[in-house]
Design an enzyme around this catalytic site. Structure first.
Site, PDB file in Angstrom:
ATOM      1  N   LYS A 100     -26.247   2.644   2.360  1.00  0.00           N
ATOM      2  CA  LYS A 100     -26.520   1.608   3.349  1.00  0.00           C
ATOM      3  C   LYS A 100     -28.014   1.553   3.653  1.00  0.00           C
ATOM      4  O   LYS A 100     -28.700   2.572   3.651  1.00  0.00           O
ATOM      5  CB  LYS A 100     -25.731   1.916   4.622  1.00  0.00           C
ATOM      6  CG  LYS A 100     -26.005   1.010   5.816  1.00  0.00           C
ATOM      7  CD  LYS A 100     -25.186   1.463   7.004  1.00  0.00           C
ATOM      8  CE  LYS A 100     -25.535   0.664   8.252  1.00  0.00           C
ATOM      9  NZ  LYS A 100     -26.908   0.934   8.702  1.00  0.00           N
ATOM     10  N   LYS A 122     -32.005   6.734   1.829  1.00  0.00           N
ATOM     11  CA  LYS A 122     -32.089   6.832   0.367  1.00  0.00           C
ATOM     12  C   LYS A 122     -33.514   7.102  -0.083  1.00  0.00           C
ATOM     13  O   LYS A 122     -33.754   7.973  -0.921  1.00  0.00           O
ATOM     14  CB  LYS A 122     -31.592   5.545  -0.299  1.00  0.00           C
ATOM     15  CG  LYS A 122     -30.176   5.157  -0.001  1.00  0.00           C
ATOM     16  CD  LYS A 122     -29.767   3.922  -0.776  1.00  0.00           C
ATOM     17  CE  LYS A 122     -30.718   2.758  -0.639  1.00  0.00           C
ATOM     18  NZ  LYS A 122     -30.941   2.326   0.765  1.00  0.00           N
ATOM     19  N   LYS A 160     -36.909  -4.479  -0.043  1.00  0.00           N
ATOM     20  CA  LYS A 160     -37.877  -4.041   0.970  1.00  0.00           C
ATOM     21  C   LYS A 160     -39.081  -3.349   0.343  1.00  0.00           C
ATOM     22  O   LYS A 160     -40.118  -3.196   0.982  1.00  0.00           O
ATOM     23  CB  LYS A 160     -37.210  -3.078   1.961  1.00  0.00           C
ATOM     24  CG  LYS A 160     -36.078  -3.671   2.767  1.00  0.00           C
ATOM     25  CD  LYS A 160     -35.675  -2.776   3.927  1.00  0.00           C
ATOM     26  CE  LYS A 160     -35.283  -1.372   3.501  1.00  0.00           C
ATOM     27  NZ  LYS A 160     -34.066  -1.333   2.673  1.00  0.00           N
ATOM     28  N   ASP A 215     -25.316  -1.983   0.508  1.00  0.00           N
ATOM     29  CA  ASP A 215     -24.548  -2.908   1.332  1.00  0.00           C
ATOM     30  C   ASP A 215     -24.867  -4.364   1.014  1.00  0.00           C
ATOM     31  O   ASP A 215     -24.627  -5.256   1.815  1.00  0.00           O
ATOM     32  CB  ASP A 215     -24.760  -2.640   2.824  1.00  0.00           C
ATOM     33  CG  ASP A 215     -26.222  -2.387   3.198  1.00  0.00           C
ATOM     34  OD1 ASP A 215     -27.074  -2.478   2.300  1.00  0.00           O
ATOM     35  OD2 ASP A 215     -26.487  -2.107   4.368  1.00  0.00           O
TER      36      ASP A 215
END
Length: 330
Positions: free
Chosen positions: A40, A45, A71, A159
């Site tokens: 998620k 991560k 991102k 996600d």
């Protein structure tokens, strides 16, 4: 079957059809291990991968870290908060200038770790999954399959369910998957979805398996451990919810240095990631997933009360003339 006996075309086709598929590998290849890490957004991560890749490099391994999150924050911790040019952005600029993109334009090094970001479109200006696909197409042109790394670590957002983010699983681009989660429902929901995707493609003949789970910000409540046990995957490491780790990470500092407080944890994680075989997971049903949590946490005492048309209209349903045509009896 006696190979010396000639077969007609029908017999040959039947013999070929009777040959089963190659067995699913139970251990990772001794060549380059390509490992996709899913979780998620915001679960840690990038923190896990930056420190894992750094420790692997300190142990003499050749490691390539590829950020596959729009991102573009996978490499920021590794490079002390510095942003790196992304493949998608650089490729577009080079194309406009009539130039060819090179490895030196997008891949950078620190203490033995090689790292790059695929990048993604700005909000409302394109599909992130399609950006991932374009990024890997560019990597192939740059010679991705010829590079001699011991490990290639891919950081994927778990996600987002569009096709590009499932690329390593759907196309057997990696040997194994690792999920990162915590003791909260949303991160375990994502981890379970990833396990479901792996199982789906295994049924279609895929070979990717789940090597295990990393529990990040572990507060000891045990839900993530319970999920891993129920899904039939091992816990590769439990990284505690610790203020020192939070503070150092917020300052873009690597915590996985040999000889430091957190060095042994990441040394063991590196060993576990390298040696854990890809396994076929057992995804949980929604009820089983909710069952990992106390009822007062997930609201299972709430009764679903169906709404009516009167409710939707504020109490009175306005009468509308019928468009049905009624014919008088002849």
């Amino acid at each position: 079957m006696n190979a010396s006996v000639p077969l007609d075309m029908t017999d040959r086709l039947r013999a070929e059809a009777a040959i089963g598929p190659d067995p699913v590998p139970t251990a990772a290849s001794k060549q380059t291990q390509i490992i996709a890490i899913y979780g998620k957004g915001g679960i840690g991560k990038s923190f896990t991968l930056a420190n894992l890749s750094y420790m692997m490099a300190q142990k003499g391994k050749r490691v390539l870290l590829i950020g596959c999150d729009p991102k573009s924050d996978t490499t920021s911790l590794l490079f002390g908060g510095r942003a790196t040019p992304t493949i998608i952005e650089t490729s577009a600029k080079k194309k406009l200038a009539g130039e060819e993109i090179t490895v030196s334009d997008v891949c950078f090094k620190r203490d033995g770790v090689f790292a790059m970001e695929l990048g993604g479109p700005e909000v409302g200006r394109g599909c992130g999954g399609r950006g991932i696909i374009h990024g890997f197409e560019t990597l192939e042109k740059l010679g991705f399959h010829e590079w001699g790394f011991d490990y290639v670590l891919l950081d994927f957002l778990g996600d987002v369910v569009c096709g590009g983010f499932g690329l390593p699983i759907a196309r057997d681009m990696c040997q194994k998957v690792i999920v990162v989660g915590s003791n909260d429902l949303q991160s375990l929901y994502v981890a379970n979805n990833v396990c479901s995707a792996v199982e789906y493609f295994r049924k279609l003949g895929g070979n990717v398996g789940v090597a295990g789970m990393v529990i990040n910000k572990d507060d000891g409540t045990g839900e993530a451990q319970g999920f891993a046990s129920a899904a039939g995957i091992p816990v590769l490491a439990s990284i505690p919810a610790n203020e020192e780790i939070r503070r150092l990470s917020a300052a873009y500092q690597i915590v996985a240095r040999p000889g430091t407080t957190w060095g042994p944890l990441f040394e063991q994680l590196a060993v576990n990631v390298a040696e854990a075989p890809p396994q076929r997971p057992k995804p949980l049903t929604q009820e089983a997933l909710l069952g990992l949590f106390e009822s007062d946490v997930v609201g299972r005492d709430v009764v679903l009360e169906p709404a009516t048309q009167e409710d939707m209209c504020g109490g009175v349903v306005p009468l509308k003339p019928s468009l049905e045509v009624i014919y008088d009896d002849v």
